[in-house]
Design an enzyme around this catalytic site. Structure first.
Site, PDB file in Angstrom:
ATOM      1  N   TYR A 295       0.838  -1.201   0.000  1.00  0.00           N
ATOM      2  CA  TYR A 295       0.000   0.000   0.000  1.00  0.00           C
ATOM      3  C   TYR A 295       0.874   1.253   0.000  1.00  0.00           C
ATOM      4  O   TYR A 295       0.575   2.241  -0.677  1.00  0.00           O
ATOM      5  CB  TYR A 295      -0.882  -0.041   1.252  1.00  0.00           C
ATOM      6  CG  TYR A 295      -2.041   0.926   1.260  1.00  0.00           C
ATOM      7  CD1 TYR A 295      -3.011   0.884   0.275  1.00  0.00           C
ATOM      8  CD2 TYR A 295      -2.169   1.871   2.271  1.00  0.00           C
ATOM      9  CE1 TYR A 295      -4.085   1.751   0.310  1.00  0.00           C
ATOM     10  CE2 TYR A 295      -3.247   2.737   2.316  1.00  0.00           C
ATOM     11  CZ  TYR A 295      -4.200   2.676   1.329  1.00  0.00           C
ATOM     12  OH  TYR A 295      -5.255   3.539   1.368  1.00  0.00           O
TER      13      TYR A 295
ATOM     14  N   CYS B 153      -8.521   9.411   1.549  1.00  0.00           N
ATOM     15  CA  CYS B 153      -7.819   8.132   1.369  1.00  0.00           C
ATOM     16  C   CYS B 153      -6.378   8.335   0.934  1.00  0.00           C
ATOM     17  O   CYS B 153      -5.459   7.789   1.524  1.00  0.00           O
ATOM     18  CB  CYS B 153      -8.549   7.268   0.359  1.00  0.00           C
ATOM     19  SG  CYS B 153     -10.146   6.758   0.979  1.00  0.00           S
ATOM     20  N   HIS B 154      -6.180   9.089  -0.128  1.00  0.00           N
ATOM     21  CA  HIS B 154      -4.819   9.216  -0.641  1.00  0.00           C
ATOM     22  C   HIS B 154      -4.457  10.665  -0.937  1.00  0.00           C
ATOM     23  O   HIS B 154      -3.551  10.939  -1.706  1.00  0.00           O
ATOM     24  CB  HIS B 154      -4.629   8.352  -1.884  1.00  0.00           C
ATOM     25  CG  HIS B 154      -5.000   6.928  -1.642  1.00  0.00           C
ATOM     26  ND1 HIS B 154      -6.249   6.440  -1.905  1.00  0.00           N
ATOM     27  CD2 HIS B 154      -4.313   5.908  -1.090  1.00  0.00           C
ATOM     28  CE1 HIS B 154      -6.308   5.168  -1.539  1.00  0.00           C
ATOM     29  NE2 HIS B 154      -5.164   4.821  -1.041  1.00  0.00           N
ATOM     30  N   GLY B 155      -5.231  11.585  -0.333  1.00  0.00           N
ATOM     31  CA  GLY B 155      -4.843  12.987  -0.380  1.00  0.00           C
ATOM     32  C   GLY B 155      -4.984  13.667  -1.732  1.00  0.00           C
ATOM     33  O   GLY B 155      -4.076  14.368  -2.160  1.00  0.00           O
TER      34      GLY B 155
END
Lengths: 436, 189, 272
Positions: A295, B153-155
């Site tokens: 991840y 979640c991932h900016g």
């Protein structure tokens, strides 16, 4: 393969049976008498531990399937039904959930053992590649299993990971719709994940069969990396390694059960005790710990497609590892420089795991938000460096190191290595060489 | 001799043809049989039955957003303030990460100007899928570096017109097909 | 009609979306010593009974506990109500059933019925609570962590019951710099997960619930009791788990020791 075993049918029935199905001969030759290097250390017990864990996951999983309902409105409640109403259900459910974590813990130790002792090198390339495929199937199985309780993390994990395929040019969106069976992760998705989660462990069992078959052609590697030269180097698998593996499995089960009975939720995420809500993303989406390094690699690249490629490449790279390592010396024991890089790689993977659990834009280690402007050592930046190092290790360091490094002198045989190791403790001359 | 040889040759030709033809017919059968098993995973009739959703924009005050569930996904409807529209208009197209409008009501090649992000020239009402184009999380409103949406979640940061400005998401938030059925009502789908 | 329903749902979602960010001000939960902590901890029956009373009289006005069935209250490892007591408790609520003619009618609940929910559905719950949804409490101590940290969670547990206690007792005057931006109808609570502003007004006040045995009923005591009750409700079989776990570990240690001795004996003949 070890050739014909010493199996001799003892009774008339055994002889009759043997002429029709020589399975006892196979068991005797491949499991009981199989010649195994006598110097294997405890890192070699993880093969047995993993076989046991696959069996444990199959058993608990089949039992859970008897009580579980794969429907979006009922899945979450059926897990609670298992935990609250089914006899011993809370323990069986936790054995299965924590079992996944312990399975991965064991498989990672198994993989790093193979890397340290060069177990991927000729003539064991196919053995190693089957192992990498087993890892991929395990990951798919674990991922789909995690979706089944239909909690918040289940749902959003499923959505994020299936969305990875949308990065594929042209067909991406169609593939994702096909995977979902709709326009969002919904009931059709849950149903097919359940079906596949039930199927894949049996595929795994088949692959493990191939893995053991491929192991038994050249036989085991060993800590010296020196091939078996004579019968003096080996002992029969049973009782020497059956008992050693059984002891290691006992130790492993103690650790496993300590988690199951006394910290059953430690490996999980609290938010997965909330039912899935397609309209509300949890504040932090974090996969289970065993996916964190991958991840971190995914998140370290700002381009969606490249991030996905890097993540899959980090695993697929292992398929060609036998050809990336150019050193003719197998075991890391006799490679002083390789040894150091190996441990740096281990630390790098642990660092990636840590980064995978953090908020990307926060400052590294102190984990507070970075303020705008100027240089800041964020989690993301550290993750990028660690990702880069991971690929550099395999693609640059390993090939060059094999050509430049001067290995330490190696023993002529396993027996010689064992004697040399035991000498300081045994003054005088020890003549007795173990009988087979 | 020659005749025999020719006969043998012809015979082997005929045999090869028979093998190839049989193999080809068999392969077609396998492919045709595989198709239903692949196709069954695509959205079924009940999923495809498009439910239209009507939204009354009247009660949404300036500066407010609502989220509507459509086909299992959230749809954001935001009544933008004049300041937000101004900010979105002021951005030159070549500064955008994704220069395309991503508006299902327009042509694919239309540029991502602010007016192209809405329908019917009503710039105050921004209607778009609440699905981050990175990996499908639901972005949070009125957050991020551009005052629009921020995906936790991932900016990924989106501006006040829902256009991607920073982070891993590749595209602007998708504007679904919708139409004004009256002055203050839209129908999505 | 469909349109109106959609719009209603949309407006209700809006209120929930406003609460986000400002997570840095969140406090870790206060560490309380509960009787059920550690590998041998068990529940205090009296405390669970008191906690149930607090839930029933206070929390249940807004919060459901959908996973809970009345019979749970008399099962081993729980509050230890008798079967007759549970029957009487269940009978204080009604549930809709069908009679022989297929017509709906209300009957008393029996021990195999679930706890009643205060609202018929999520939308109704939001409307009644200013747009905020009171979460179901069946699993609340599992669904929240009191603190973070790899080692803290391993050695002190996930802190779910402590979280519940801390939120219940954690209402404060907002600091000066935040007081001016207080959202309407929200309360300052730095322990709240999505805080620091929480929709729930301080639910407990000293002396609010009277216990039959005269146990203390300060906010602090009631918060402890209800946190313990909710911890039990999250995992009614916790005591069974720990008890079995103890036997399993003892057995495994003995077996492993024996396996070690066997292994050592076998290998003494081989130099390795």
């Amino acid at each position: 393969m070890g050739g014909h075993s010493s199996y001799q049918p003892k009774s008339a029935f055994a002889k009759w049976f043997h002429e029709r199905l020589p399975i006892m001969d196979l068991i005797q030759g491949q499991a009981l008498d199989f010649p195994t290097p006598k110097n294997l250390n405890y890192f070699w017990t993880f093969g047995g531990i993993l076989t046991m864990m696959l069996g444990a996951q199959l058993l608990t999983g089949i039992v859970l399937a008897m009580h579980y309902t794969p429907h979006v409105t009922m899945a979450f409640d059926s897990i609670e039904h298992i935990r609250r109403d089914v006899n011993y259900g809370n323990i069986i459910q936790k054995l299965h959930a924590n079992g996944a974590s312990m399975f991965f813990l064991a498989v990672y130790i198994h993989i790093f053992r193979g890397m340290y002792y060069g177990s991927y090198k000729a003539p064991r390339e196919i053995l190693w590649m089957i192992g990498v495929i087993i890892l991929l199937v395990m990951m798919a199985t674990a991922f789909m299993g995690y979706v089944l309780p239909w909690g918040q993390m289940s749902f959003w994990g499923a959505k994020v990971i299936t969305n990875l395929f949308s990065a594929i040019p042209f067909f991406g969106d169609s593939i994702v719709t096909w995977l979902w069976g709709g326009f969002a992760v919904d009931n059709p998705t849950l149903n097919r994940f359940y079906s596949l989660h039930y199927l894949l462990p049996f595929v795994l069992a088949g692959l493990v069969g191939l893995h053991i078959w491929a192991l038994h052609v050249p036989g085991n590697n060993n800590p010296t990396g020196v091939s078996v030269k004579s019968g003096q180097d080996t002992v029969p698998f049973h009782p020497y390694y059956t008992m050693k593996d059984a002891f290691a499995i006992g130790v492993f089960l103690i650790v496993y059960c300590l988690f199951v009975f006394f910290a059953p939720d430690y490996m999980g995420h609290p938010v997965n005790y909330e039912m899935a809500d397609p309209l509300k993303t949890p504040a932090h989406i974090v996969p289970e710990w065993y996916f964190l390094p991958f991840y971190a690699i995914l998140r370290s690249i700002d381009n969606k497609l490249l991030g996905v490629i890097a993540m899959f490449a980090s695993i697929l790279l292992l398929l060609v590892l036998p050809w990336l390592d150019t050193s003719r010396v197998r075991s890391g024991t006799y490679r002083p420089v390789f040894k150091q890089f190996f441990w740096i790689l281990v630390l790098d993977c642990l660092l990636l795991g840590y980064i995978g659990s953090r908020v990307p834009d926060n400052l590294f280690w102190v984990d507070t938000p970075s303020h705008e402007g100027g240089f800041a050592l964020t989690n993301k930046l550290v993750g990028q460096i660690a990702t880069l190092y991971y690929f550099v290790h395999f693609l640059i360091i390993l090939p060059i190191l094999g050509l430049l490094e001067t290995p330490k002198p190696m023993p002529a045989s396993i027996s010689e290595a064992v004697l040399a190791k035991n000498k300081p403790a045994l003054p005088g001359h020890k003549a007795a060489v173990p009988a087979e | 001799m020659g005749i025999v040889a020719t006969g043998e040759h012809a015979d082997s030709d005929r045999r090869d043809f028979l093998y190839i033809a049989t193999g080809a017919v068999g392969a077609v059968g396998v492919a045709l049989t595989a198709w239903p098993f692949i196709s069954q995973m695509n959205p079924d009739a009940s999923v495809l039955a498009l439910a239209n959703v009507d939204v009354d924009l009247g009660p949404i005050a300036e500066g407010q957003s609502v989220t509507i569930k459509w086909r299992g996904n959230p749809v954001f409807v935001r009544h933008r303030t004049a300041k937000e529209i101004e900010e979105a208009r002021a951005v030159p197209i070549d500064e955008l990460k994704d220069p395309l409008a991503r508006n299902n009501n327009l042509k694919e090649s239309d540029p991502a100007t602010d007016i192209n992000r809405v329908v019917g020239g009503k710039e105050q009402f921004l209607v778009m899928m609440g699905v981050c184009t990175h990996l499908g999380c639901v972005p949070l409103g009125e957050q991020g570096d551009y005052g629009g949406w921020y995906c936790p979640c991932h900016g990924s940061h989106y501006d006040t017109a829902g256009r991607i400005r920073k982070g891993p998401a590749p595209e602007n938030l998708l504007v679904p097909r919708y139409e004004y059925i009256s002055d203050t009502k839209i129908r999505i789908g | 009609m469909i349109m109106r329903k959609t719009f209603l749902a949309a407006v209700l979602l809006l209120a929930g979306a406003g609460l986000a960010g400002a997570a840095e001000t969140r406090h870790a939960a206060k560490d309380i010593d509960f009787s059920f902590e550690g590998p041998f901890g068990t529940f205090d029956r009296g405390q669970l009974q008191r906690g149930y009373k607090v839930y029933k009289e206070v929390c249940a006005n807004c919060h459901s506990m959908k996973q809970m069935v009345f019979r749970n209250l008399s099962q081993p490892g729980g509050p230890g109500f008798s079967g007759a007591q549970v029957q009487a408790l269940a009978a204080t609520y009604t549930i809709q059933d069908l009679n022989d003619q297929g017509e709906p009618f209300d009957r008393e609940r029996i021990p195999s019925d679930h706890f009643p929910s205060p609202f018929p559905n999520e939308q109704a719950a939001r409307v009644a609570n200013g747009g905020a949804l009171p979460p179901d409490l069946s699993l609340i101590t599992k669904a929240r962590a009191g603190w973070t940290g790899t080692f803290a969670q391993l050695f002190y547990g996930m802190g779910g019951p402590e979280y519940v206690y801390s939120v219940l007792t954690g209402y404060e005057e907002p600091p000066a710099e935040l007081a001016s931006s207080a959202p309407e109808g929200k309360h300052y609570n730095p322990y709240f997960e999505a805080g620091p502003w929480i929709g729930m007004a301080p639910p407990l006040s000293d002396g609010q619930v009277t216990f039959d045995d005269g146990s203390p009923n300060s906010v602090d005591a009631m918060a402890r009791d209800v946190a313990a009750f909710l911890a039990w409700a999250s995992e009614p079989k916790m005591e069974e788990r720990k008890g079995l776990g103890f036997s399993v570990i003892i057995y495994l240690v003995i077996l492993t020791l024996l396996l070690y001795l066997v292994k050592r004996k076998i290998w003494t003949k081989v130099e390795h």
